[in-house]
Design an enzyme around this catalytic site. Structure first.
Site, PDB file in Angstrom:
ATOM      1  N   ARG A  74      25.072  13.714 100.093  1.00  0.00           N
ATOM      2  CA  ARG A  74      24.302  13.778  99.021  1.00  0.00           C
ATOM      3  C   ARG A  74      23.084  14.638  99.181  1.00  0.00           C
ATOM      4  O   ARG A  74      22.485  14.656 100.248  1.00  0.00           O
ATOM      5  CB  ARG A  74      23.816  12.418  98.338  1.00  0.00           C
ATOM      6  N   LYS A 211      27.643   7.427  92.014  1.00  0.00           N
ATOM      7  CA  LYS A 211      26.056   7.360  92.221  1.00  0.00           C
ATOM      8  C   LYS A 211      25.530   7.906  90.555  1.00  0.00           C
ATOM      9  O   LYS A 211      24.485   7.184  90.208  1.00  0.00           O
ATOM     10  CB  LYS A 211      25.454   8.031  93.116  1.00  0.00           C
ATOM     11  N   ASP A 282      29.017  -1.757  97.200  1.00  0.00           N
ATOM     12  CA  ASP A 282      28.155  -0.608  97.128  1.00  0.00           C
ATOM     13  C   ASP A 282      27.423  -0.786  95.745  1.00  0.00           C
ATOM     14  O   ASP A 282      25.962  -0.648  95.845  1.00  0.00           O
ATOM     15  CB  ASP A 282      28.696   0.863  97.065  1.00  0.00           C
TER      16      ASP A 282
HETATM   17  C1  OXD Z   1      25.277   5.945  99.873  1.00  0.00           C
HETATM   18  C2  OXD Z   1      26.644   5.818  99.544  1.00  0.00           C
HETATM   19  O1  OXD Z   1      24.762   6.890 100.204  1.00  0.00           O
HETATM   20  O2  OXD Z   1      27.017   4.749  99.246  1.00  0.00           O
HETATM   21  O3  OXD Z   1      24.425   4.881  99.445  1.00  0.00           O
HETATM   22  O4  OXD Z   1      27.418   6.641  99.905  1.00  0.00           O
HETATM   23 MN    MN Z   2      25.399   3.389  98.588  1.00  0.00          MN
END
Ligand code: OXD
Ligand code: MN
Length: 603
Positions: A74, A211, A282
C-alpha cells in the site's frame, strides 16, 4: 454499454457509460460471477502471462501473479481523503479537494484502457440480505483484480439483483494505467461514495472492497449511520463447556493478526476442550442490535495474507487454507509449478525464480554478500475463507456474532505488560486511541521509536481522527451491554532482547483470562494503567515459564509510563480541539494515578 449487461439500473448504466467514455476501453464486460465466465478469464490471464497456472495436483485451481517491482505494498503517501473541507479529513490523512483530485486523476485515466477490457464487478461486503451489507461496483482493467475480488467478497449477479434499481452503491474505478509510481493515486471521495485508484496493481490499492471501501469509506458511513468499521480480527473461543464467546481485536499491520485469528490451542488447552473459531482476520463491521449489544461481521469472504513466515508451526490453518483455489502474489515460483516463501514449509523448488522473475536459489547473495530473499517480504496469498479449518460456522450469520471483549495491541519492546484491562469504556477508548508500536532492529528507522497507530486505523480512518475517537465514546453511551476493553503486548523483550512470551497458540492463555474478566470472573490487581492479572490468574499449566519472567511480563514501570503519558499528550496535541474532552480527562487521571503510586512508594 456492454451488450451482455444484465443491469437495468439506470444509475449504474449512466456511471459505467461515463467511466467508459473517460477510459476508452475496447470492450466492457459484465462480470456475472459464474464459474463458467471466471474460467474464461483465468484462461485468458494464463494466456497473456498475467497469471501463471500452478501445478494442478500440488496447487489445485491456483495461480501465480507478479506485480510491478515498484508496486508491492500500500502506498500511504499516494492515498488521499478528498472532502470539500480539509478539516473533515483531519490531520492524520493526506487530503486533496475533490475538484483537484478528479481533475488530476481524470488525466491519468483518460484513454488508459485503449486496447484493454473494462470489467464491471458488482460486489457485496457482508452477507446478502444482512443489515450490515454494503454494495459496491468496481470497474477495472485487471483480470487479477476480478479473480481476487471473487475470493475476497461476493460478486456478480446475486449482488446486482440485490441492488435492484437503487443508487446506493460505492462507485469504484480502478485502472492499471502505466504503473507509474509518481502518478499513482488512491483517492477516496466519501461525500460521493466513490473510490478511484490508478497506476497500481497491488492488492491493498486495487481490491477496492477491502481497505478503500470496508475501512476508509465505511468508517465515514459508520460515523453517519451509528456503527463501527474497524481494522479488527474477530475470533470465537469455545471453552470446555461448549460455550463460545467472541473477541474483536485491533493490531497494527504486521503484528500477527492472521495468526491470532486462526490460533491453534496448545496441547494443554486443546485437551481441556478449547477451540478457536475464526470469523475474520482483518476487518470487522460492528453494530448495536435491538438489545443494545455489539455484534460484528467480517465483511470479507477471503484472506489476503502475508506469505513469508506462514508455516505449519506458526499457522497450520493458513497453510490448509491455501491448499487450493488460491492466488499467490510475489512469492518464489518453481518451474515445476509450485510456490515457496521464506520461513515457509519445506525446501524451495530446485529450479526457481524469485518475485522479480530472476533465477533464484536458497543462499544466493547480492554483490555485497547479503542473502537475497526469494519472496517479497509483503508477498501474499488470496485464499477463500471457507477453506480455513477453523472457519466459524457463524461467520456468515447476517446478524453477526456478539462481542464480549475488544482487544487492542501493539508491538512494545518494553513498556506495556502482556495484558491489562481498562477501568471503563472511556478508559478503553483512551487505550485504543493511544495504541503504538516501537520499531525493532529489523525495521528501518530509529530503534525504539514509538509510532502511534490509534485503533490500528491510522492509514484507514476516512475522516478526522478526533471525531472518530468521539464516535467510539458515543457508541459506548448508546450500548446497553458494554464489552470490556483490553490491551495486549505479545512482544515484550527481556534484558537479553529475547521475547519474554512464547506467543502463537500460547496467546490463548491470555484470551482465556480476558474472557473470564469479561464475565466478571478472573483475578486482577488494579495498577495505574488498568487491571493486570495477579501472578496466578493466568492458566499456565503445561507451559514452561518461570515466575521471574512472568513478573517481568506483568510489570508496570511507573517512570516509563510517565514518559508514555508525555508522548501521548504530544500525539493528542496534533488533533487540536477535536480531541474529545473525555480522552483529555483520561490522560490526566492516568497521570494522577502514576503520581499517587510514586508518592505511595516514597512513603
Ligand atoms: C494491512 C493489510 O496492511 O491487511 O493492514 O494488508
Ligand atoms: Mn490489515
Amino acid at each position: 454499454m456492454p451488450e451482455d449487461n444484465l443491469t437495468q439500473n439506470k444509475h449504474l448504466q449512466k456511471w459505467i457509460q461515463e467511466m467508459a467514455e473517460l477510459c476508452q476501453p475496447d470492450k466492457v464486460v459484465w462480470v456475472d460471477g459464474s464459474e463458467a465466465q471466471l474460467e474464461v478469464l483465468r484462461a485468458e490471464a494464463a494466456g497473456t502471462g498475467e497469471m501463471i497456472k500452478l501445478d494442478p495436483v500440488k496447487h489445485p485451481n491456483s495461480y501465480y501473479h507478479r506485480t510491478h517491482r515498484n508496486d508491492v505494498a500500500r502506498t500511504e503517501d499516494k492515498t488521499f481523503i478528498c472532502t470539500r473541507n480539509k478539516a473533515d479529513a483531519g490531520p492524520t490523512n493526506n487530503w486533496k479537494s475533490p475538484e483537484d483530485a478528479y481533475a488530476e486523476a481524470s488525466g491519468f485515466f483518460r484513454g488508459s484502457m485503449r486496447g484493454r477490457t473494462m470489467y464491471v464487478v458488482p460486489f457485496a461486503m457482508g452477507p446478502l440480505g444482512s443489515p450490515f451489507r454494503k454494495i459496491g461496483v468496481e470497474l477495472t482493467d485487471s483480470i487479477y483484480v476480478v479473480l481476487n475480488m471473487r475470493i475476497m467478497c461476493i460478486i456478480g449477479n446475486p449482488v446486482s439483483e440485490e441492488l435492484g434499481a437503487s443508487n446506493d452503491f460505492t462507485r469504484c474505478l480502478h485502472g492499471k494505467g502505466t504503473l507509474d509510481a509518481d502518478k499513482r493515486r488512491i483517492l477516496h471521495f466519501p461525500e460521493d461514495n466513490t473510490v478511484w485508484s490508478v497506476n497500481s496493481g497491488y492488492g491493498g490499492n486495487v481490491l477496492l472492497g477491502k481497505k478503500c471501501l470496508a475501512l476508509r469509506i465505511a468508517s465515514w458511513m459508520a460515523k453517519q449511520e451509528g456503527w463501527l468499521a474497524e481494522h479488527m480480527l474477530i475470533l470465537g473461543v469455545e471453552d470446555p463447556s461448549g460455550r463460545t464467546e467472541y473477541i474483536a481485536a485491533a493490531f497494527p499491520s504486521a503484528c500477527g493478526k492472521t495468526n491470532l485469528a486462526m490460533l491453534l490451542p496448545p496441547e494443554g488447552l486443546r485437551s481441556k476442550g478449547y477451540k478457536i473459531w475464526t470469523v475474520g482476520d482483518d476487518i470487522a463491521w460492528i453494530r448495536l442490535d435491538a438489545k443494545g449489544q455489539f455484534r460484528a461481521i467480517n465483511p470479507e469472504t477471503g484472506f489476503f495474507g502475508v506469505a513469508p513466515g506462514t508455516n505449519i508451526r506458526t499457522n497450520p490453518s493458513a497453510v490448509a487454507s491455501v491448499r487450493k483455489n488460491t492466488i499467490f502474489t510475489n512469492v518464489v515460483l518453481g518451474k515445476d509449478g509450485t510456490v515457496w516463501w521464506e520461513e515457509g514449509d519445506g525446501e524451495p523448488p530446485a529450479d526457481a525464480v524469485d518475485w522479480l522473475g530472476r533465477p533464484w536459489h536458497l543462499g544466493i547473495k547480492d554483490a555485497d554478500g547479503k542473502p537475497i530473499a526469494g519472496a517479497h517480504a509483503n508477498s501474499r496469498f488470496t485464499a477463500p475463507f471457507n477453506q480455513c479449518p477453523s472457519a466459524s460456522p457463524h461467520a456468515g450469520d447476517p446478524e453477526g456474532v456478539p462481542i464480549s471483549a475488544f482487544v487492542f495491541g501493539g508491538r512494545r519492546n518494553t513498556l506495556a505488560p502482556l495484558v491489562y484491562e481498562a477501568f471503563s469504556w472511556d478508559h478503553g477508548v483512551f487505550v485504543g486511541s493511544s495504541m503504538a508500536s516501537e520499531r525493532t532492529a529489523a525495521q528501518f528507522g530509529k530503534q525504539g521509536e514509538v509510532r502511534r497507530d490509534p485503533f490500528a486505523m491510522l492509514p484507514f480512518c476516512g475522516y478526522h481522527m478526533g471525531r472518530y475517537f468521539q464516535h467510539w465514546i458515543d457508541m459506548g453511551r448508546a450500548a446497553k451491554t458494554l464489552p470490556k476493553i483490553f490491551h495486549v503486548n505479545w512482544f515484550k523483550r527481556g534484558q537479553d532482547n529475547r521475547f519474554l512470551w512464547p506467543g502463537y497458540g500460547e496467546n490463548l492463555r491470555v484470551l482465556e483470562w480476558i474472557l473470564e474478566r469479561a464475565r466478571g470472573e478472573g483475578d486482577a490487581e488494579a495498577t495505574p494503567i488498568g487491571y493486570v492479572p495477579t501472578p496466578d490468574a493466568l492458566d499456565l499449566a503445561g507451559l514452561e515459564i518461570d515466575s521471574d519472567t512472568m513478573e517481568e511480563l506483568l510489570k508496570v514501570d511507573v517512570n516509563s509510563w510517565k514518559h508514555e503519558a508525555d508522548d501521548i499528550e504530544a500525539f493528542f496535541a496534533t488533533l487540536g480541539s477535536e480531541l474529545p474532552s473525555e480522552l483529555r480527562e483520561e490522560l490526566s487521571s492516568l497521570r494522577t494515578r502514576l503520581d499517587e503510586k510514586t508518592a505511595a512508594a516514597a512513603r
